[in-house]
Enzyme design. Sequence first.
Site, short mmCIF file in Angstrom:
data_model
loop_
_atom_site.label_atom_id
_atom_site.label_comp_id
_atom_site.label_asym_id
_atom_site.label_seq_id
_atom_site.Cartn_x
_atom_site.Cartn_y
_atom_site.Cartn_z
N HIS A 185 0.69 -1.33 -0.09
CA HIS A 185 -0.04 0.11 -0.07
C HIS A 185 0.90 1.17 0.05
CE1 HIS A 185 -4.31 -2.01 1.29
NE2 HIS A 185 -3.74 -2.13 0.13
N CYS A 243 -5.84 -5.03 -20.24
CA CYS A 243 -6.01 -4.10 -18.95
C CYS A 243 -5.10 -4.37 -17.95
CB CYS A 243 -7.36 -4.01 -18.69
SG CYS A 243 -8.18 -5.57 -17.93
#
Length: 637
Positions: free
Chosen positions: A249, A562
């Site tokens: 993160h 993607c």
Amino acid sequence: MPVLRAGNILGVLVVQNRARRTYSEEEVEALQTTAMVLAEMIASGELSALALPGAEPAARRSVHLKGSALSEGIALGHVVLHEPRVVVTNFIADDVQKELAHLNSAVESLRTSLDEMLEHGDVVEGGEHRDVLEAYRMFAYDRGWVHKLEEAVMTGLTAEAAVERVQSDTRARMLRQTDPFLRERLHDLDDLANRLMRQLTGRDHAPSRESLPENAILVARSMGPAALLDYDRKRLRGLVLEEGGPHSHVTIVARALGIPAVGEIENATGITDPGDAIIVDGSTGDLHIRPLPDMEAAYAERVRLRARRQQQYAALRDKPCITKDGQEIALLLNAGLSVDLPHIADTGAGGIGLFRTELQFMVAPSFPRTSEQYALYRAVLDAAGSKPVTFRTLDIGGDKLLPYMRNLEEENPALGWRAIRLGLDRPGLLRTQLRALLRAASGRALKIMFPMISTVQEFDQAKELVERELTHLRRHGHKLPEQVEVGSMVEVPSLLYQLDELLERADFLSIGSNDLVQFLYAIDRGNPRVADRFDALSAPVLRALKDIADKARAHGKPATVCGELASLPIGALALIAIGYRSLSLTPSAIGPVKAMLLDVDARKAATMLCASIEKSSGGTPIRAQLEKFAAENGLQI
């Protein structure tokens, strides 16, 4: 580096002159003065500065280390050590009710500071990093966490000791987990506990603006995503971590803020001192501690070149993406929340190739109502205007947990009850979302795709739910979308052997290269012990991707990649060479990929690559061949 005191140096000076047995008072005084001067010079670093290159004291020599490249960019600056831990000295509460009030006040202050950080800080506009921080904020609002803290205080502990006990219990429990997602949450929870401890003790989260150097390079063992935002962004140049991989993160936040970062540097906090000169190369993973002047000069020139290149990318925004041999390439965006929408205009993208609808569910404190989903989808379509938007239905479960849903313990959540499997087993959940999408697209074109499809039968079942919702809207007099296209994600290897049947049913395909590659190799890409054991640009992966492109073209159906591979210039080069003409990228990747594609001859690249991937393995790696082709053709990858 141990501090050398004057007394230590004095002893050395005496031993060095062993021929002398006694010293006069004047000689002793002279030796003492010399020892004190040398001690001061060593402490200040002046003695090292006088040494010839290569002859410095061992602890002050230039050091070159190799870690993991986490966030692109180059940073030159000076070390600032991140030391978030607070040591508890008072454990027993004199007044339990007073400690409870102290705890609740600190929790409220913590929540307020996080709210202000997200609403007024560097992440007001953003994408995936914003979602990460929203999820981090949810931990602070978690009632279960606060209840455990209050229970610990009720046993007679001080608020600080209660936080330490609860976090120690949480850490012990989570360290037993093998899931990398849960291990990453441990860093977030450690950071949150430390922030609460600092609220309780009145300590600052980071050095003051005045004490932080102009070009600070943060060195830490590990960090939570919000800790990075405590530092003055104008003065922070780079980040070095002992722990933390490319999907952590704090890495996501560093990328969003444009902070170069390198991870997996063993004992980084032990081999650097505050104020040390340091160079962070987030493109290669190189770290130079106390670099030589020539090295600093070379990197400074690279920084100037990168700045000029960014200006060139901005100038390409409105230029059509057409290769040198006339192949038109659609460059689309990956997005997930309304804060991503300005990127469409900022980058000149041709639309949104992947809108991750689950992010709205992950950052909400409770299940979003149909009206809330409708409002978001309507806003996305309005922002895109005439440009296409492809909505992926809920991809939750596995490592994407919703705080308000009961989560099942699974030994392998990546292969468990997630995405379309959960949606088909809970059709009310999926139908509610489909109804919101169909209503939001009233009078406009709508593209819906389903994630984690592993059989054609699953796709048929999901598509049938779309038909049922269309029938429902017709029956109740709602205006329908002008056109509805339904597609499938290709990320499960079983679909590679059902492509013909799938393409007879689907209107388009979207390839999720991240999951497809890790499933092909049976390797967890989030596990640093094995993540480097495969290459997404290997012959097996490219053969699979080429088969998908060839089959889609034969059926006259569009196929878009993607996953992360499309966001790398070298990955985009390979994808264009094997036949893809539509890529969906992260916003920051549009410029570099577009610049490369404008200079490439797609047919020439195809001739080079397609022959290579059909050969048996054992020759020159595909990645090396692509790098050689790029160098020979003047391509920036």
